[in-house]
Structures are given as C-alpha cells and as structure tokens.
Design an enzyme around this catalytic site. Structure first.
Site, PDB file in Angstrom:
ATOM      1  N   SER A 153      16.031  43.680  45.333  1.00 14.25           N
ATOM      2  CA  SER A 153      16.111  42.403  46.058  1.00 14.25           C
ATOM      3  C   SER A 153      14.737  41.928  46.521  1.00 14.25           C
ATOM      4  O   SER A 153      14.560  40.748  46.828  1.00 14.25           O
ATOM      5  CB  SER A 153      17.068  42.503  47.247  1.00 14.25           C
ATOM      6  OG  SER A 153      16.519  43.302  48.269  1.00 14.25           O
ATOM      7  N   TYR A 161      16.189  49.461  51.871  1.00 19.36           N
ATOM      8  CA  TYR A 161      16.995  48.396  51.275  1.00 19.36           C
ATOM      9  C   TYR A 161      17.035  47.182  52.187  1.00 19.36           C
ATOM     10  O   TYR A 161      16.836  47.293  53.397  1.00 19.36           O
ATOM     11  CB  TYR A 161      18.414  48.906  50.992  1.00 19.36           C
ATOM     12  CG  TYR A 161      18.405  50.001  49.963  1.00 19.36           C
ATOM     13  CD1 TYR A 161      18.345  49.703  48.608  1.00 19.36           C
ATOM     14  CD2 TYR A 161      18.401  51.337  50.341  1.00 19.36           C
ATOM     15  CE1 TYR A 161      18.296  50.705  47.654  1.00 19.36           C
ATOM     16  CE2 TYR A 161      18.352  52.348  49.398  1.00 19.36           C
ATOM     17  CZ  TYR A 161      18.302  52.019  48.061  1.00 19.36           C
ATOM     18  OH  TYR A 161      18.239  53.021  47.121  1.00 19.36           O
ATOM     19  N   CYS A 162      17.304  46.040  51.566  1.00 23.22           N
ATOM     20  CA  CYS A 162      17.378  44.761  52.245  1.00 23.22           C
ATOM     21  C   CYS A 162      18.193  44.892  53.539  1.00 23.22           C
ATOM     22  O   CYS A 162      19.266  45.486  53.509  1.00 23.22           O
ATOM     23  CB  CYS A 162      18.018  43.733  51.316  1.00 23.22           C
ATOM     24  SG  CYS A 162      18.016  42.059  51.953  1.00 23.22           S
ATOM     25  N   PRO A 163      17.661  44.399  54.624  1.00 27.86           N
ATOM     26  CA  PRO A 163      16.460  43.560  54.809  1.00 27.86           C
ATOM     27  C   PRO A 163      15.223  44.324  55.254  1.00 27.86           C
ATOM     28  O   PRO A 163      14.219  43.714  55.600  1.00 27.86           O
ATOM     29  CB  PRO A 163      16.901  42.602  55.906  1.00 27.86           C
ATOM     30  CG  PRO A 163      17.741  43.467  56.806  1.00 27.86           C
ATOM     31  CD  PRO A 163      18.480  44.410  55.845  1.00 27.86           C
ATOM     32  N   ASP A 205      13.631  48.545  46.117  1.00 25.55           N
ATOM     33  CA  ASP A 205      14.808  47.674  46.210  1.00 25.55           C
ATOM     34  C   ASP A 205      14.618  46.443  45.323  1.00 25.55           C
ATOM     35  O   ASP A 205      13.683  45.668  45.530  1.00 25.55           O
ATOM     36  CB  ASP A 205      15.013  47.250  47.660  1.00 25.55           C
ATOM     37  CG  ASP A 205      16.263  46.403  47.871  1.00 25.55           C
ATOM     38  OD1 ASP A 205      16.987  46.128  46.882  1.00 25.55           O
ATOM     39  OD2 ASP A 205      16.511  46.008  49.016  1.00 25.55           O
TER      40      ASP A 205
END
Length: 79
Positions: free
Chosen positions: A45, A16-18, A43
């Site tokens: 994002s 997941y981000c980042p 993810d």
C-alpha cells in the site's frame, strides 16, 4: 540520484498501513529542507500512500523502486 544516495533513512519494513506513512510523517520533520530521506517498506500500500503523501505535503518523490520483497523511496523534503 541512486538508491544509496540519501541523508536519513526510515526503516518501515514489516509494518502495515497506516504505520509506514505515520512514521514517515514524523521522520520527515527530522530532515532538513532539500535533504533526502530513504524509506524502506514491505507493505504494497506504500506504492499508493507515499506518492500521495509527497504530493499533498510538497515533498519531491525522487525515486521509487520495487524489488522482490521490498519497496524503496527517495524523498527530498520540501520547504
């Protein structure tokens, strides 16, 4: 260029981000200019972050696909 035409792959699924973009930043350095890196991610994002990454750092986003549970990106490394 199809989703199966690439030189190097980065598997960022489950991250997941980042983290996906951080790994991409490191991995793109292993790709020769003009060669293609395929990124696999889960993810959502990344649909925002990876195109921006390419735009700001001068790489070409060749293809972006979304399946039921995965995002695929083909990135041609810039000079």
């Amino acid at each position: 260029m199809g989703a199966d035409e690439f030189d190097v792959e980065l598997d960022a699924r489950g991250l997941y981000c980042p983290e996906p973009v951080m790994l991409l930043h490191n991995r793109i350095n292993d790709v020769a200019p003009g060669r293609v890196l395929r990124v696999r991610a889960t993810d959502p994002s990344t649909t925002r972050d990876i195109p921006r990454f390419c735009q700001f750092l001068g790489h070409e986003l060749i293809n972006q696909q979304e399946t039921d549970d995965e995002y695929l990106y083909l990135i041609r490394r810039g000079e």
